[in-house]
Design a protein around this motif. Structure first.
Motif, PDB file in Angstrom:
ATOM      1  N   LEU A  86      35.077  -7.060  45.975  1.00 18.21           N
ATOM      2  CA  LEU A  86      35.408  -8.440  45.629  1.00 18.21           C
ATOM      3  C   LEU A  86      35.742  -8.509  44.152  1.00 18.21           C
ATOM      4  O   LEU A  86      35.050  -7.910  43.320  1.00 18.21           O
ATOM      5  CB  LEU A  86      34.216  -9.362  45.913  1.00 18.21           C
ATOM      6  N   ARG A  87      36.770  -9.218  43.834  1.00 19.96           N
ATOM      7  CA  ARG A  87      37.175  -9.396  42.444  1.00 19.96           C
ATOM      8  C   ARG A  87      37.617 -10.838  42.254  1.00 19.96           C
ATOM      9  O   ARG A  87      38.459 -11.324  43.004  1.00 19.96           O
ATOM     10  CB  ARG A  87      38.348  -8.472  42.081  1.00 19.96           C
TER      11      ARG A  87
ATOM     12  N   GLU B  29      45.622 -12.965  39.200  1.00 15.61           N
ATOM     13  CA  GLU B  29      45.255 -11.824  38.362  1.00 15.61           C
ATOM     14  C   GLU B  29      43.733 -11.684  38.308  1.00 15.61           C
ATOM     15  O   GLU B  29      43.012 -12.680  38.253  1.00 15.61           O
ATOM     16  CB  GLU B  29      45.793 -12.013  36.931  1.00 15.61           C
ATOM     17  N   VAL B  30      43.250 -10.444  38.300  1.00 11.63           N
ATOM     18  CA  VAL B  30      41.809 -10.196  38.204  1.00 11.63           C
ATOM     19  C   VAL B  30      41.301 -10.687  36.847  1.00 11.63           C
ATOM     20  O   VAL B  30      41.933 -10.450  35.816  1.00 11.63           O
ATOM     21  CB  VAL B  30      41.489  -8.692  38.389  1.00 11.63           C
TER      22      VAL B  30
ATOM     23  N   THR C  89      37.721 -12.563  29.983  1.00 11.36           N
ATOM     24  CA  THR C  89      38.931 -13.383  30.145  1.00 11.36           C
ATOM     25  C   THR C  89      38.642 -14.756  30.748  1.00 11.36           C
ATOM     26  O   THR C  89      39.565 -15.469  31.147  1.00 11.36           O
ATOM     27  CB  THR C  89      39.967 -12.646  31.015  1.00 11.36           C
ATOM     28  N   THR C  90      37.368 -15.135  30.808  1.00 14.13           N
ATOM     29  CA  THR C  90      36.989 -16.453  31.311  1.00 14.13           C
ATOM     30  C   THR C  90      36.020 -17.115  30.346  1.00 14.13           C
ATOM     31  O   THR C  90      35.435 -16.451  29.489  1.00 14.13           O
ATOM     32  CB  THR C  90      36.306 -16.358  32.698  1.00 14.13           C
TER      33      THR C  90
END
Length: 150
Positions: A127-128, A135-136, A141-142
């Motif tokens: 799971l990603r 995009e992963v 990046t969050t």
């Protein structure tokens, strides 16, 4: 869904903290895991987890009160059986994510462990989380947007 007025929230504005407040401890999550794997009766949960009867009684009660499990009389009428509610079934992705994390980090290389497979007998892909473009994403990046309080 449980009434939010009935729970003392650890961190009222954080969805992670609220989810943990509802699900509870490791025993509760193991009960949910076993319900996903077909456990229904008190003895099923006790045998699969090895949990003490008093703790199991308490956790089943809480999971029913919080809308994760439903309870009804068994066909014989002599005991209660439990089944996941829609809210409980919605924890499937959480359990799969924990399982996959455990496969990566809780076993030595080559150490045997159970495997979750799909209806064709194939292992599930990792799971990603994805962003709005597919995009992963990851912790770098969050960010969390805090709720605005009134």
């Amino acid at each position: 869904m449980v009434s939010t007025e009935e729970v003392a929230w650890t961190d009222p504005e954080c969805p992670v903290a609220r989810a943990l407040d509802l699900i509870g401890d490791r025993w509760s999550l193991l009960i949910v895991r076993d319900a996903m794997d077909g456990a229904r009766a008190f003895t099923d949960f006790q045998q699969r987890t090895g949990i003490a009867r008093n703790i199991l009684t308490d956790r089943l009660r809480r999971l029913v009160e919080r809308g994760i499990l439903g309870r009804q009389a068994a066909p014989t009428g002599k005991r209660q059986v439990y089944a996941l509610t829609a809210d409980g079934r919605d924890l499937f992705t959480v359990v799969v994510a924990l399982r996959q994390w455990g496969e990566r980090h809780a076993f030595s290389r080559g150490e045997p462990h159970s495997t979750l497979v799909d209806e064709h007998g194939s292992r599930l892909p990792p799971l990603r989380p994805l962003d709005s473009r597919g995009e992963v994403v990851n912790v770098d990046t969050t960010s969390v947007r805090k709720a605005r309080t009134r």
